[in-house]
Motif scaffolding. Structure first.
Motif, PDB file in Angstrom:
ATOM      1  N   ALA A  24      13.549  31.606 -14.591  1.00  0.00           N
ATOM      2  CA  ALA A  24      12.218  31.658 -15.201  1.00  0.00           C
ATOM      3  C   ALA A  24      11.779  33.114 -15.272  1.00  0.00           C
ATOM      4  N   GLY A  25      10.807  33.386 -16.140  1.00  0.00           N
ATOM      5  CA  GLY A  25      10.327  34.753 -16.285  1.00  0.00           C
ATOM      6  C   GLY A  25       9.382  35.125 -15.150  1.00  0.00           C
ATOM      7  N   GLY A  54       7.377  32.818 -18.354  1.00  0.00           N
ATOM      8  CA  GLY A  54       7.802  31.558 -18.966  1.00  0.00           C
ATOM      9  C   GLY A  54       8.588  30.693 -17.997  1.00  0.00           C
ATOM     10  N   SER A  55       8.372  29.393 -18.081  1.00  0.00           N
ATOM     11  CA  SER A  55       9.151  28.458 -17.267  1.00  0.00           C
ATOM     12  C   SER A  55      10.336  27.967 -18.076  1.00  0.00           C
ATOM     13  N   ALA A  59      12.505  25.473 -13.524  1.00  0.00           N
ATOM     14  CA  ALA A  59      12.263  26.793 -12.931  1.00  0.00           C
ATOM     15  C   ALA A  59      10.885  27.239 -13.397  1.00  0.00           C
ATOM     16  N   LYS A  60      10.015  27.419 -12.422  1.00  0.00           N
ATOM     17  CA  LYS A  60       8.627  27.758 -12.767  1.00  0.00           C
ATOM     18  C   LYS A  60       8.478  29.257 -12.977  1.00  0.00           C
ATOM     19  N   GLU A  93      14.498  30.806  -9.761  1.00  0.00           N
ATOM     20  CA  GLU A  93      15.872  30.820 -10.261  1.00  0.00           C
ATOM     21  C   GLU A  93      16.611  29.683  -9.594  1.00  0.00           C
ATOM     22  N   ARG A  94      17.435  29.030 -10.365  1.00  0.00           N
ATOM     23  CA  ARG A  94      18.153  27.907  -9.776  1.00  0.00           C
ATOM     24  C   ARG A  94      19.521  27.731 -10.388  1.00  0.00           C
ATOM     25  N   ASN A  95      20.416  27.248  -9.565  1.00  0.00           N
ATOM     26  CA  ASN A  95      21.700  26.786 -10.071  1.00  0.00           C
ATOM     27  C   ASN A  95      21.625  25.273 -10.147  1.00  0.00           C
ATOM     28  N   LEU A  96      21.899  24.761 -11.313  1.00  0.00           N
ATOM     29  CA  LEU A  96      21.743  23.320 -11.504  1.00  0.00           C
ATOM     30  C   LEU A  96      23.044  22.684 -11.948  1.00  0.00           C
TER      31      LEU A  96
END
Ligand code: GTP
Ligand code: MG
Length: 436
Positions: free
Chosen positions: A14-15, A44-45, A119-120, A150-153
């Motif tokens: 996300a930003g 930004g999400s 990701a918020k 930040e995420r790993n999905l």
């Protein structure tokens, strides 16, 4: 044929929020204007959204990292920075989203148009106008924007078949599936070879694709649980088009028609709605010697039969020579395009589950450790977030950060751990001296 992709890993960033600004009003005749630094805009999400046009996760094979835009920085004259637009990523219906780092499922996207924020975006940092107090009416404090999540999905598609292959055992359902998709179902000359449905992706040369599943063979009484029946009729429920296979290589037309009608009866007694699914009759094993003769007779019988609501279309194929197979796939794709999805709530055991996004509540606010050279090191997600949101260019901001640390109990904890006046303390790459 490429194999069917049903699981894929992606990265989402996300930003971050825009930075708040330190600025002062400049007006004629007003020597020291008040603080006028605006807030940063929200970052930004990243949002996953169900798109009914997508059937597969194929698109993610070449696009795996998604980044949203950052919020705009705050400006002078109390102007807030613009919020960044969210990045919306289309996923097919039925996608399950797992956080790879925690292993937790964070959502199931099952409804058309359903959205999930994965990701918020970070909130904008506050400008100095927000920090004015009677004691400090002109603060040089501004926050930096909050970092975006930040995420790993891992995306997993619980595939719903668009097209179901039905018919008596051994008519060639699994063989057809193996010919038109990358699936490798078990095929054998005995009945009930298939015990659970297999799924494959059909990809046409014109770019269209759809998911197709073979089914365990149906027999009389299937709707009452005879054979493997009942539990798989549920799968048929979710398909939009049925290919009803009849073996005209090994049996005569009369027997084939009787079995064809038997299966339709089973479908109807399970759920009359099933008969509303468009059905194409597929005569199989046309490479066998008497097949053509049986086919001609079968068509005649079918047309003459007035117990059927309408005469279904008949396609003849051979999975061995591939004759008629491509034609059948094209027609199936056309039919799919004309056929809406069916609601099949009646026997549906799949529910919408909303999982709670993983919370970071139980993590410690900060952690104290020491470098080899004796420097005290502060870490921990909460503290680090506070740190990156501090604008260290301004002394007021630094003082505010020091106060925040004291509030969090960092000073006490350091003292308890034995810190001395003048010792060095480090947060990420920022080093300062500890003073009482
Ligand atoms: N000659 C010929 N044999 C075929 C054709 N298609 C399938 N067969 C044979 O028919 C037998 C049954 O095929 P399967 O594909 O396992 O049939 P199924 O409908 O999936 O059967 P169940 O899973 O038991 O319900 C196998 O021996 C296949 O080799 C065909 O087009 N021509
Ligand atoms: Mg089979």
């Amino acid at each position: 044929m490429p194999t069917f992709v049903d699981q894929i890993k992606i990265e989402v960033h996300a930003g971050h929020g825009g930075n708040g600004m330190v600025a002062f009003r400049r007006e004629k005749y007003v020597p020291n204007g008040g603080p006028a630094g605006g807030d940063g805009g929200r970052g930004g999400s990243i949002i996953l959204k169900v798109d009914e046009g997508l059937r597969t996760l194929m698109d993610f094979r070449y696009h795996r990292i998604f980044k949203a835009k950052n919020g705009q920085n705050g400006m002078s004259k109390q102007m807030t920075g613009a919020a960044a637009e969210d990045t919306v990523v289309a996923v097919p219906q039925g996608t399950t989203v797992r956080d790879l780092d925690t292993g937790q499922i964070i959502g199931d996207l099952v409804e058309q148009g359903q959205e999930l924020v994965v990701a918020k975006g970070g909130r904008g940092g506050r400008g100095n106008m927000r920090f004015a107090t009677p004691r400090n009416p002109a603060p040089e404090i501004a926050e930096n924007g909050e970092p975006g999540e930040e995420r790993n999905l891992e995306l997993e598609l619980k595939m719903l078949a668009d097209v179901g292959l039905i018919g008596f055992p051994s008519v060639g359902k699994s063989t057809l599936l193996s010919v038109v998709t990358g699936a490798k179902p078990k095929i054998a000359a005995y009945e009930f070879t298939t015990l659970v449905p297999n799924l494959g992706m059909v990809m046409l040369p014109d770019g269209r694709d759809f998911a197709m599943a073979d089914m365990p063979g149906l027999i009389n009484g299937a709707s009452k649980g005879v054979g493997l029946g009942l539990q798989f009729l549920r799968h048929i429920e979710r398909t939009r088009v049925l290919l009803h296979l009849v073996d005209l290589g090994n049996q005569d037309a009369e027997l084939a028609l009787e079995k064809f009608k038997d299966i339709n009866k089973e479908l109807a007694s399970y759920d009359p709605e099933l008969l509303k699914r468009p059905q194409i009759v597929v005569a199989t094993k046309m490479d066998l010697p008497e097949a053509s003769e049986h086919l001609a007779e079968f068509k005649t019988l079918l047309e003459a039969d007035n117990t059927l609501p309408q005469s279904p279309r008949v396609f003849a194929i051979s999975a061995v020579t591939h004759a008629g197979v491509q034609d059948l796939m094209q027609t199936t794709a056309n039919l799919l395009e004309e056929t809406p999805a069916f609601d099949s709530i009646a026997h549906d055991d799949m529910e919408t589950v909303t999982y709670k996004a993983s919370e970071q509540e139980d993590e410690p606010a900060f952690v104290i450790s020491r470098d080899d050279d004796g420097t005290w090191v502060l870490s921990g997600a909460k503290l680090e977030r506070l740190f990156v949101m501090t604008n260290l260019d301004h002394e007021d901001s630094q003082l505010r950060f020091a106060r925040q640390l004291r509030h969090m109990g960092v000073d006490d904890a350091l003292r308890k751990a034995g810190i001395q006046d003048g010792d060095l303390v480090r947060i990420e790459d920022f080093v300062f001296e500890f003073v009482q």
